[in-house]
Design an enzyme around this catalytic site. Structure first.
Site, PDB file in Angstrom:
ATOM      1  N   SER A 116       0.833  -1.198   0.000  1.00  0.00           N
ATOM      2  CA  SER A 116       0.000   0.000   0.000  1.00  0.00           C
ATOM      3  C   SER A 116       0.867   1.248   0.000  1.00  0.00           C
ATOM      4  O   SER A 116       2.079   1.189   0.214  1.00  0.00           O
ATOM      5  CB  SER A 116      -0.890   0.010   1.243  1.00  0.00           C
ATOM      6  OG  SER A 116      -0.104   0.334   2.367  1.00  0.00           O
ATOM      7  N   LYS A 117       0.214   2.361  -0.211  1.00  0.00           N
ATOM      8  CA  LYS A 117       0.897   3.648  -0.208  1.00  0.00           C
ATOM      9  C   LYS A 117       1.607   3.853   1.139  1.00  0.00           C
ATOM     10  O   LYS A 117       2.729   4.315   1.198  1.00  0.00           O
ATOM     11  CB  LYS A 117      -0.149   4.744  -0.429  1.00  0.00           C
ATOM     12  CG  LYS A 117       0.320   6.156  -0.200  1.00  0.00           C
ATOM     13  CD  LYS A 117      -0.835   7.091  -0.499  1.00  0.00           C
ATOM     14  CE  LYS A 117      -0.585   8.549  -0.230  1.00  0.00           C
ATOM     15  NZ  LYS A 117       0.289   8.973   0.797  1.00  0.00           N
ATOM     16  N   ARG A 118       0.940   3.432   2.211  1.00  0.00           N
ATOM     17  CA  ARG A 118       1.508   3.621   3.540  1.00  0.00           C
ATOM     18  C   ARG A 118       2.781   2.794   3.770  1.00  0.00           C
ATOM     19  O   ARG A 118       3.675   3.207   4.485  1.00  0.00           O
ATOM     20  CB  ARG A 118       0.465   3.331   4.621  1.00  0.00           C
ATOM     21  CG  ARG A 118       0.018   4.599   5.328  1.00  0.00           C
ATOM     22  CD  ARG A 118      -1.282   4.412   6.040  1.00  0.00           C
ATOM     23  NE  ARG A 118      -2.378   4.248   5.078  1.00  0.00           N
ATOM     24  CZ  ARG A 118      -3.275   3.283   5.134  1.00  0.00           C
ATOM     25  NH1 ARG A 118      -3.218   2.369   6.069  1.00  0.00           N
ATOM     26  NH2 ARG A 118      -4.256   3.224   4.245  1.00  0.00           N
TER      27      ARG A 118
END
Ligand code: GLU
Length: 506
Positions: A265-267
């Site tokens: 994910s982006k995180r």
């Protein structure tokens, strides 16, 4: 496949920056198209105006351009199946939804939000899944339960309605996927998805199928997250009478977090310190997400790294140019299971491509780091420094900081080497050796190396004992590029200067 024209599309929704998973989808489509002499189409799926993010479409184009994935038909390129942006095709879709209603494959639904909520609450209370489907639709307000007259009246009056697909209660839906083989769903797992919304605009499902058909798409290559939608799409092809020309599906594996636990994910990128976007993204609210381009990656390295996330060739070859990938890529060799993202491997790919990059190109890419001190010895000197040091770094931006001693005396000296390897005896040998090479004007790497061998032999010492202290005295470092190449480049005069500095300092 040979007598069928390959036409594939990358169909992103401009809802934000393109995740590298999306870039990999674009890459696989591109490779497949090029390999079969087909067409690579970019279609912008912007039917959901609520999720539209300004700048996202430009971002997609810029990313694909940076990576060298050229588009044959698209918004900017045009083509005979345009327009290629769904918001410019809005008048096309409603008639297909109506056609489905007329043929008994879809229906008008007039339920209010309250009625829908009631239905969900009731179903959940009796432990049933809260779906608008073959069972629940018969107790709702739609053209299947209302009289024909009432439906007509409502439509004439302009009552709000949506159109839903009418899926069978218990039917097997089978289709073949190039990566996963035969896939079987039962229609009871699905719900009567909305095809046309209250505002008359299509949902993703309807617009996507209509466009794939009208644009004569031969293969739908997309991420695994779309697999659950595929049976619905298959039913739409069937109901619209397009089953014969339905594209072949290929659902790509997910890109997983480095530890393999869940989707990348982006995180994860922010947390683990690597970009998950091809180029930097500045969100409308000002938030910045880092990109591979701005982090110093070469586009060739990103392409190579992404190609290998889910695919591998039949041999052990790991380094591929884009044109080599076109030759070697094979959808049949794409794996079903998720591909773990590997940050070190990404850096390794960049290192490999950096080695293949000419010093001129590297210097060009780090212009902003170059100051007068780097050019004071002439352009050739800088080129040779770059050539010598690129073996030692993953990114071109690391070169100049690493090799500052090529341009000026060391600003610091490795403490460990000083404490462990520098003593009166060694210092005296190094001084004599340097005196020797200056005296004989031994200025090439070969001459200096040969002389060190001779010097060590004559003095009954091991040559290896002198190498690291010599490097340290000239560069301040414990390691670096091949020592004699380094000495040749720095030159006899500066070497003398450096040993004098060391003599006074230590
Ligand atoms: N618009 C969809 C997306 O954003 C396209 C999915 C597909 O390729 O069918 O990924």
């Amino acid at each position: 496949m040979s007598n069928q024209t390959v036409r594939v599309r990358f169909a992103p929704s401009p809802t934000g920056p393109l995740h590298i998973g999306g870039v990999r989808t674009a890459l696989y489509n591109y490779l497949f198209a090029r390999q079969h002499g087909g067409k690579f189409i970019l279609r912008i799926e912007d039917t959901d105006q609520k999720r539209f993010v300004s700048g996202a479409e430009e971002y997609i184009n810029e990313s694909l351009t940076w990576l060298g994935l050229s588009i044959d038909e698209g918004v900017a390129e045009g083509g005979e199946f345009g327009p290629y942006k769904q918001s410019e095709r809005m008048d096309i879709y409603a008639s297909y939804a109506k056609q489905l209603v007329d043929n008994g494959f879809a229906y008008y639904a007039f339920d209010t939000p309250d009625e829908l909520n009631d239905m969900r609450a009731k179903l959940e209370a009796s432990n049933m899944s809260a779906k608008y489907d073959s069972t629940s639709r018969m107790s709702m307000r739609n053209s299947l339960t209302l009289s024909e007259d009432e439906v007509r009246e409502r439509l004439e009056r302009g009552d709000a309605y949506i159109i839903r697909i009418k899926l069978p209660r218990n039917e097997e839906i089978r289709f073949h996927d190039m990566i996963r083989g035969w896939i079987v769903f039962n229609s009871s797992q699905l719900d009567d998805k909305v095809l046309l919304k209250e505002d008359g605009l299509p949902t993703y499902h309807l617009a996507n199928i209509v466009d794939d058909h009208l644009m004569k798409i031969s293969h739908v290559i997309r991420g695994e997250e779309w697999l659950p939608s595929a049976p619905l799409h298959v039913m739409l092809y069937k109901y619209l009478g397009w089953e014969e020309t339905m594209p072949i599906f290929a659902h790509l594996p997910l890109i997983l977090k480095p530890d393999g636990k869940g989707k990348l994910s982006k995180r994860d990128g922010d947390r683990l310190g690597f970009p998950v976007f091809p180029i930097e993204w500045k969100a409308p609210d000002g938030e910045i997400s880092s990109g591979y381009r701005e982090s110093g990656y070469l586009p060739e390295a990103v392409v190579n790294m992404l190609a290998m996330l889910g695919w591998h060739p039949s041999d052990n070859k790991e380094l591929f140019s884009l044109s080599e990938l076109i030759q070697a890529f094979d959808l049949d060799r794409v794996s079903k299971s998720g591909a773990k993202f590997d940050m070190d491997k990404s850096k390794w790919f960049n290192h490999q491509f950096l080695l293949q990059t000419s010093p001129e190109q590297i210097i060009n890419s780090i212009q902003d780091q170059i100051n007068p001190i780097h050019t004071s010895k002439g352009g050739d000197y800088l080129k040779r420094v770059v050539e010598l040091l690129k073996e030692k770094v993953n990114f071109s931006r690391e070169l100049l900081p690493l090799g500052h001693y090529f341009f000026e005396p060391p600003v610091s000296y490795d403490e460990k080497i000083k404490n462990k390897k520098w003593n009166t005896e060694i210092s005296s040998h190094i001084n004599q050796y340097i005196k020797g090479i200056v005296e004989f004007n031994y200025h090439t790497a070969d001459q200096m190396e040969l002389y060190l061998t001779t010097y060590a032999e004559e003095n009954g010492i091991n040559k290896g004992m002198l190498m690291q202290p010599l490097r340290w005295a000239v560069s301040g470092q414990a390691g670096g590029p091949p020592i004699f190449d380094m000495l040749e480049l720095i030159g006899l005069e500066e070497i003398t200067n450096r040993i004098n500095i060391v003599n006074t300092k230590f």
